[in-house]
Write a protein that holds these residues in place. Structure first.
Motif, PDB file in Angstrom:
ATOM      1  N   ASP A  82      30.439  53.721  51.924  1.00 55.69           N
ATOM      2  CA  ASP A  82      30.267  54.368  50.857  1.00 55.69           C
ATOM      3  C   ASP A  82      30.115  54.438  50.069  1.00 55.69           C
ATOM      4  O   ASP A  82      30.534  54.924  48.717  1.00 55.69           O
ATOM      5  CB  ASP A  82      31.535  55.427  51.560  1.00 55.69           C
ATOM      6  CG  ASP A  82      33.002  54.250  51.440  1.00 55.69           C
ATOM      7  OD1 ASP A  82      33.802  55.685  50.873  1.00 55.69           O
ATOM      8  OD2 ASP A  82      32.599  53.982  51.527  1.00 55.69           O
ATOM      9  N   ALA A 134      31.091  52.513  47.876  1.00 57.61           N
ATOM     10  CA  ALA A 134      32.301  52.406  47.475  1.00 57.61           C
ATOM     11  C   ALA A 134      31.786  51.373  45.795  1.00 57.61           C
ATOM     12  O   ALA A 134      32.428  50.468  45.703  1.00 57.61           O
ATOM     13  CB  ALA A 134      33.141  50.803  47.818  1.00 57.61           C
ATOM     14  N   LEU A 135      30.849  52.179  44.945  1.00 57.41           N
ATOM     15  CA  LEU A 135      30.655  52.027  43.499  1.00 57.41           C
ATOM     16  C   LEU A 135      31.623  52.621  43.034  1.00 57.41           C
ATOM     17  O   LEU A 135      32.287  54.028  42.764  1.00 57.41           O
ATOM     18  CB  LEU A 135      29.914  52.197  43.709  1.00 57.41           C
ATOM     19  CG  LEU A 135      28.501  51.502  44.347  1.00 57.41           C
ATOM     20  CD1 LEU A 135      26.559  51.585  44.129  1.00 57.41           C
ATOM     21  CD2 LEU A 135      28.453  50.099  44.122  1.00 57.41           C
ATOM     22  N   ILE A 136      31.601  52.708  41.614  1.00 60.43           N
ATOM     23  CA  ILE A 136      32.057  53.257  40.050  1.00 60.43           C
ATOM     24  C   ILE A 136      30.885  54.256  39.696  1.00 60.43           C
ATOM     25  O   ILE A 136      30.159  53.875  38.881  1.00 60.43           O
ATOM     26  CB  ILE A 136      32.966  52.948  39.163  1.00 60.43           C
ATOM     27  CG1 ILE A 136      34.617  51.865  40.223  1.00 60.43           C
ATOM     28  CG2 ILE A 136      33.492  53.629  38.415  1.00 60.43           C
ATOM     29  CD1 ILE A 136      35.096  50.859  39.280  1.00 60.43           C
ATOM     30  N   ASP A 158      31.074  56.351  37.786  1.00 62.98           N
ATOM     31  CA  ASP A 158      30.733  56.772  36.146  1.00 62.98           C
ATOM     32  C   ASP A 158      30.019  55.095  35.605  1.00 62.98           C
ATOM     33  O   ASP A 158      29.517  55.434  34.415  1.00 62.98           O
ATOM     34  CB  ASP A 158      31.953  56.671  35.696  1.00 62.98           C
ATOM     35  CG  ASP A 158      32.888  58.478  35.882  1.00 62.98           C
ATOM     36  OD1 ASP A 158      33.526  57.970  35.951  1.00 62.98           O
ATOM     37  OD2 ASP A 158      32.551  59.180  36.624  1.00 62.98           O
ATOM     38  N   TYR A 159      30.526  54.799  36.675  1.00 59.14           N
ATOM     39  CA  TYR A 159      29.894  53.393  35.554  1.00 59.14           C
ATOM     40  C   TYR A 159      27.677  52.648  35.475  1.00 59.14           C
ATOM     41  O   TYR A 159      27.638  53.597  36.716  1.00 59.14           O
ATOM     42  CB  TYR A 159      30.360  52.068  36.155  1.00 59.14           C
ATOM     43  CG  TYR A 159      31.529  51.695  35.372  1.00 59.14           C
ATOM     44  CD1 TYR A 159      32.250  50.233  36.190  1.00 59.14           C
ATOM     45  CD2 TYR A 159      32.268  52.434  35.258  1.00 59.14           C
ATOM     46  CE1 TYR A 159      33.755  50.318  35.649  1.00 59.14           C
ATOM     47  CE2 TYR A 159      33.136  52.471  34.467  1.00 59.14           C
ATOM     48  CZ  TYR A 159      34.479  51.392  34.889  1.00 59.14           C
ATOM     49  OH  TYR A 159      36.179  51.183  34.680  1.00 59.14           O
ATOM     50  N   ASP A 189      26.696  47.606  35.399  1.00 61.20           N
ATOM     51  CA  ASP A 189      28.363  47.625  34.998  1.00 61.20           C
ATOM     52  C   ASP A 189      28.759  47.273  36.677  1.00 61.20           C
ATOM     53  O   ASP A 189      30.261  46.784  36.928  1.00 61.20           O
ATOM     54  CB  ASP A 189      29.373  49.002  34.378  1.00 61.20           C
ATOM     55  CG  ASP A 189      29.052  49.036  32.967  1.00 61.20           C
ATOM     56  OD1 ASP A 189      28.711  50.391  32.900  1.00 61.20           O
ATOM     57  OD2 ASP A 189      28.614  47.842  32.958  1.00 61.20           O
ATOM     58  N   MET A 204      28.556  43.924  37.983  1.00 63.67           N
ATOM     59  CA  MET A 204      29.715  42.916  36.517  1.00 63.67           C
ATOM     60  C   MET A 204      30.738  43.085  37.335  1.00 63.67           C
ATOM     61  O   MET A 204      31.585  42.069  36.695  1.00 63.67           O
ATOM     62  CB  MET A 204      29.875  43.214  35.437  1.00 63.67           C
ATOM     63  CG  MET A 204      27.716  42.671  34.478  1.00 63.67           C
ATOM     64  SD  MET A 204      28.025  43.437  33.305  1.00 63.67           S
ATOM     65  CE  MET A 204      28.830  42.708  32.693  1.00 63.67           C
ATOM     66  N   LEU A 205      31.655  43.682  37.921  1.00 57.63           N
ATOM     67  CA  LEU A 205      32.649  43.802  38.304  1.00 57.63           C
ATOM     68  C   LEU A 205      33.718  42.680  38.652  1.00 57.63           C
ATOM     69  O   LEU A 205      34.624  41.679  38.677  1.00 57.63           O
ATOM     70  CB  LEU A 205      33.149  45.092  39.616  1.00 57.63           C
ATOM     71  CG  LEU A 205      33.417  46.339  39.101  1.00 57.63           C
ATOM     72  CD1 LEU A 205      33.637  47.660  39.719  1.00 57.63           C
ATOM     73  CD2 LEU A 205      34.088  46.241  38.299  1.00 57.63           C
ATOM     74  N   PRO A 206      32.233  41.676  40.162  1.00 53.31           N
ATOM     75  CA  PRO A 206      33.430  41.002  40.982  1.00 53.31           C
ATOM     76  C   PRO A 206      33.341  39.535  39.897  1.00 53.31           C
ATOM     77  O   PRO A 206      34.041  38.734  40.052  1.00 53.31           O
ATOM     78  CB  PRO A 206      32.340  41.001  41.606  1.00 53.31           C
ATOM     79  CG  PRO A 206      31.943  41.329  42.367  1.00 53.31           C
ATOM     80  CD  PRO A 206      31.485  41.852  40.589  1.00 53.31           C
ATOM     81  N   GLU A 210      23.225  55.209  35.861  1.00 53.41           N
ATOM     82  CA  GLU A 210      24.610  55.763  35.826  1.00 53.41           C
ATOM     83  C   GLU A 210      24.564  56.206  37.560  1.00 53.41           C
ATOM     84  O   GLU A 210      23.575  56.590  38.784  1.00 53.41           O
ATOM     85  CB  GLU A 210      25.225  57.325  35.976  1.00 53.41           C
ATOM     86  CG  GLU A 210      26.399  57.113  34.487  1.00 53.41           C
ATOM     87  CD  GLU A 210      26.893  58.430  34.079  1.00 53.41           C
ATOM     88  OE1 GLU A 210      26.981  58.463  32.982  1.00 53.41           O
ATOM     89  OE2 GLU A 210      27.037  58.856  35.179  1.00 53.41           O
ATOM     90  N   ARG A 254      25.925  43.483  44.141  1.00 54.85           N
ATOM     91  CA  ARG A 254      28.113  43.698  43.720  1.00 54.85           C
ATOM     92  C   ARG A 254      28.109  42.386  44.455  1.00 54.85           C
ATOM     93  O   ARG A 254      29.040  41.870  43.886  1.00 54.85           O
ATOM     94  CB  ARG A 254      28.544  44.560  43.424  1.00 54.85           C
ATOM     95  CG  ARG A 254      29.630  44.604  42.909  1.00 54.85           C
ATOM     96  CD  ARG A 254      30.807  45.979  43.347  1.00 54.85           C
ATOM     97  NE  ARG A 254      30.914  46.719  44.367  1.00 54.85           N
ATOM     98  CZ  ARG A 254      31.562  47.215  44.449  1.00 54.85           C
ATOM     99  NH1 ARG A 254      31.574  48.140  43.774  1.00 54.85           N
ATOM    100  NH2 ARG A 254      31.038  47.422  45.958  1.00 54.85           N
TER     101      ARG A 254
END
Lengths: 220, 367
Positions: free
Chosen positions: A92, A94-96, A98-99, A103, A106-108, A137, A153
């Motif tokens: 699925d 597993a992305l945010i 809203d970002y 963004d 860049m999380l990790p 988005e 990511r």
């Protein structure tokens, strides 16, 4: 190398709903392998993948990752190790939502305090052929685009291991084929790729098939 | 993603939710400070009378002796053994402007001074609250620590107008807000005892040497007060405020506190998926909780700013509801404790919950 020895995972131990997801699993995956873990729903394949990814702890056994005993690694250290060495892709995405795509990619980079975060993230998106979507988005992307963002990511820290849990499960066949090509490309670059799937067609595209049933390895 | 960037991104997306939480916390801080200030206000009001409230001895001061010695401290030394003399410390609180009166009238009022010669009158212009230094032509300096109109405990009648032609009797009859207890000199109430008695002005207190002391007091320019009456008036005033405001304020405080905690817990729950994704990307559980703390802290900081601005606006408006609010170090400490408590409670509950739940579960539940 991924070296699992006699791994057992029990959920809710000593409770009425105790459940053994993995039962005495021993498995070695060498560097650069392209493996599929196949099994029915509830067979323990996702649990196996989570343990390999240091996302979940196991109840008994030993786990050596690139020669290091990671069983006793504290949670914080394991999280950092995961950020550096393991990329994880989920069905699925597993992305945010809203970002933006950028963004998310860049999380990790933050847990390991990487430098030039934006540059690295853009490079990963470019590798996935979706650099143009960096400021969009995530909620506005298609399934295939989202999965590419998720893979970007997963590879942004240039990990040596890529783990994917049903990465094509939410995609149409054409997009699924494209995503599989991405994984093949990553494997060709020397990364160890392990894909969990229930789809025989997907599994056959891998070099090695590991079959799991009721928490036990049937064939490896 | 670092905590600040995460906060800013979430803030953009859930702007109204964040504003709501911030306003709730601000309301909590304001109501809490009001409770604290009300109680503090009463405490301040009682300070001048604390020595009196603790002792049933007769209080007085003798104008003749003051003339002779020129200061309260010297008076104390000269008359010790015969009478007990208490220092009245008046406190500066949020007060209305005090009207000064002419020499003759002031002489009768026996306003307690911090320093200076009691025999000297105050200046003819208006005096504002706080300490006032008045320089006289003969070089003497008078320092008034004016308490203004406090409540029933004040001993300075406030008036809107006066003239130097007024006599003491005119002054008191014209006074719009004669207080329950007046400390003044004897001569100023000559012929008007009935007025003051009807106003519960004063009652002579008897001690062991009652008869002897009363005759002495009648010869001096002093008056005694009933400490029991002060205590009763003080409690009455305090209870009045409590009955009027505190139930509402406490109710509001509880509602806001519960509401803020609920929002925090709900927000954390809604962020479970996000937390799971963070976990996937290499964030530790402690790091995720840390980001939650930062989130709440930034909201709380925003709330403190809102409440501080609102507080200042109310103070400047001289609104009756907030008159007497005292922004002291105690208020600031109380505010800081409230905010920290909110942060703590808002974090502890989700932290305990997350300790027993693997972040992988968050990802599973989100499917």
């Amino acid at each position: 190398m991924i070296d699992l020895r006699n791994i057992t995972k029990v959920y809710n131990p000593k409770k009425h709903n105790e459940f053994t997801a993995l039962d005495d699993v021993t498995l070695k995956i060498s560097d650069g392998e392209f493996c599929a873990v196949i099994g029915k729903s509830g067979s323990g394949k996702s649990t196996l993948l989570h343990i390999i990814a240091l996302l979940d702890k196991f109840s008994f056994g030993d786990y050596f990752l690139n020669g290091k005993d990671v069983a006793k690694t504290p949670e914080g250290a394991a999280a950092k190790y995961r950020a550096k060495n393991i990329g994880f892709v989920k069905q699925d995405f597993a992305l945010i939502e809203d970002y933006t795509a950028l963004d998310n990619v860049m999380l990790p980079l933050y847990p390991i305090k990487a430098k030039d975060k934006k540059k690295k993230a853009l490079a990963a998106l470019k590798k996935m052929g979706i650099e143009r979507l960096s400021e969009k988005e995530t909620r506005k992307l298609s399934g295939g685009e989202k999965q590419r963002v998720a893979i970007a990511r997963a590879i942004v820290n240039e990990p040596s291991i890529i783990l994917a849990d049903e990465p094509t499960g939410s995609l149409d066949s054409k997009t699924a084929a494209e995503i599989m090509n991405v994984f093949k490309q990553l494997n060709a670059e020397g990364k160890t790729v392990v894909i969990v799937t229930h789809d025989q067609g997907i599994a056959k595209q891998c070099n090695r098939i590991i079959e799991i049933s009721d928490g036990k390895i049937i064939s490896a | 993603m670092n905590s600040l960037k995460l906060f800013l991104t979430s803030f953009r997306k859930d702007f109204f939710s964040y504003i709501l939480v911030a306003l709730e916390i601000a309301a909590l801080i304001l109501t809490e400070n009001y409770i604290f200030s009300i109680l503090k206000e009463r405490e301040i009001l009682n300070v001048p009378f604390t020595p009196l409230l603790n002792d049933n001895s007769v209080y007085f001061y003798d104008m003749n002796k003051l003339y002779a010695v020129g200061s309260r401290e010297e008076l104390s030394q000269n008359v010790s053994g015969e009478y007990k003399v208490y220092d009245i410390k008046s406190c500066s609180v949020n007060s209305v402007v005090v009207i000064s009166v002419s020499d003759e009238i002031y002489d009768k009022l026996s306003l307690p001074l911090k320093f200076g010669n009691y025999a000297k009158a105050v200046a003819s212009e208006r005096i504002s609250k706080g300490e006032n230094n008045i320089q006289f032509s003969d070089g003497q300096t008078l320092t008034l620590n004016v308490s203004g109109t406090l409540t029933e405990m004040t001993y300075l009648p406030s008036m809107e107008s006066f003239s130097t032609d007024m006599t003491t009797s005119d002054f008191y009859i014209n006074s719009a807000n004669t207080q329950d207890v007046i400390i003044t000199n004897r001569s100023s109430i000559n012929g008007y005892e009935k007025y003051f008695i009807n106003s519960t002005g004063f009652i002579i207190e008897f001690n062991e040497n009652a008869e002897e002391n009363i005759s002495r007091l009648r010869n001096s320019r002093a008056i005694v007060i009933d400490s029991d009456l002060i205590i009763k008036n003080s409690e009455k005033a305090l209870n009045y405020d409590r009955e009027r405001f505190l139930p509402i304020i406490i109710t509001v405080t509880l509602i806001v506190l519960v509401g803020t905690i609920c929002i925090s817990v709900i927000t954390f729950k809604e962020n479970e998926l996000k937390n799971g994704i963070m976990w996937l990307c290499g964030y530790s559980r402690a790091g995720i909780i840390g980001m939650h703390i930062t989130n709440i802290s930034l909201i709380s900081l925003f709330s403190v700013i809102i409440s501080a601005v609102a507080f200042l606006i109310l103070k400047l408006s001289e609104n009756e509801f907030v008159k007497g609010l005292n922004l002291s170090l105690g208020n600031l400490i109380l505010t800081a404790i409230t905010v920290l408590l909110l942060i703590g409670i808002s974090t502890v509950i989700p932290a305990i919950k997350s300790k027993n739940t693997s972040p992988v579960e968050y990802l599973r539940r989100a499917k």
